[in-house]
Write a protein that holds these residues in place. Sequence first.
Motif, short mmCIF file in Angstrom:
data_model
loop_
_atom_site.label_atom_id
_atom_site.label_comp_id
_atom_site.label_asym_id
_atom_site.label_seq_id
_atom_site.Cartn_x
_atom_site.Cartn_y
_atom_site.Cartn_z
N ALA A 60 0.86 -1.20 -0.09
CA ALA A 60 0.04 0.11 0.00
C ALA A 60 0.88 1.28 0.08
O ALA A 60 0.68 2.13 -0.81
N LEU A 61 2.04 1.36 0.78
CA LEU A 61 2.75 2.47 0.89
C LEU A 61 3.67 2.59 -0.47
O LEU A 61 3.61 3.64 -0.86
N GLU A 62 3.84 1.57 -0.93
CA GLU A 62 4.68 1.33 -2.24
C GLU A 62 3.83 2.14 -3.37
O GLU A 62 4.31 3.06 -4.14
N LEU A 63 2.58 1.70 -3.40
CA LEU A 63 1.61 2.25 -4.55
C LEU A 63 1.22 3.79 -4.23
O LEU A 63 1.42 4.37 -5.22
N ARG A 64 1.20 4.15 -3.05
CA ARG A 64 0.87 5.49 -2.74
C ARG A 64 2.12 6.32 -3.06
O ARG A 64 1.91 7.51 -3.41
N GLU A 65 3.36 5.95 -2.90
CA GLU A 65 4.54 6.76 -3.33
C GLU A 65 4.59 6.83 -4.77
O GLU A 65 5.07 7.57 -5.48
N SER A 66 4.06 5.82 -5.65
CA SER A 66 4.32 5.65 -7.17
C SER A 66 3.15 6.48 -7.86
O SER A 66 3.33 6.84 -9.11
N TYR A 67 1.92 6.17 -7.32
CA TYR A 67 0.85 6.85 -8.07
C TYR A 67 -0.05 8.03 -7.34
O TYR A 67 -0.53 7.66 -6.05
N GLU A 68 -0.30 9.14 -7.95
CA GLU A 68 -1.20 10.17 -7.25
C GLU A 68 -2.46 9.63 -7.00
O GLU A 68 -3.07 9.96 -6.04
N SER A 69 -2.91 8.76 -7.93
CA SER A 69 -4.34 8.15 -7.94
C SER A 69 -4.37 7.09 -6.68
O SER A 69 -5.59 6.43 -6.66
#
Length: 120
Positions: free
Chosen positions: A60-69
């Motif tokens: 979840a943290l990785e995704l949030r860092e990679s995508y604004e959406s």
Amino acid sequence: MNIEQLRQYCLNKKAVTEAFPFDKDTLVFKVLGKMFALFPLEKWEAGEGWVNLKCDPDYALELRESYESIQPGWHMSKTNWNSVLIYKGELSPALVLKLIDHSYDMVVKGMPKKMRESLQ
């Protein structure tokens, strides 16, 4: 992707049901009674479609860092849920489907062994 495509994708998974347990505007998908996806229909009708999906905390943290959406889950545990803003157009349909799969798998993984075996 539109809401009907995502709805059908969720319903095609094993032992999935849909319901409105909270209100008439929040469509919830469950596997064996456990939530894995929540769609606020009023947002979809307004052209701002998004979905809350369960997620491994580190992923979840990785995704949030990679995508604004992809943001911490709105009205959900910020550790275990993400809000995936589909309407922004940043995320590919393949990624959205992968995140739905991940959410489903996370919920199944957390079930007792007997429940998991019933899905085989």
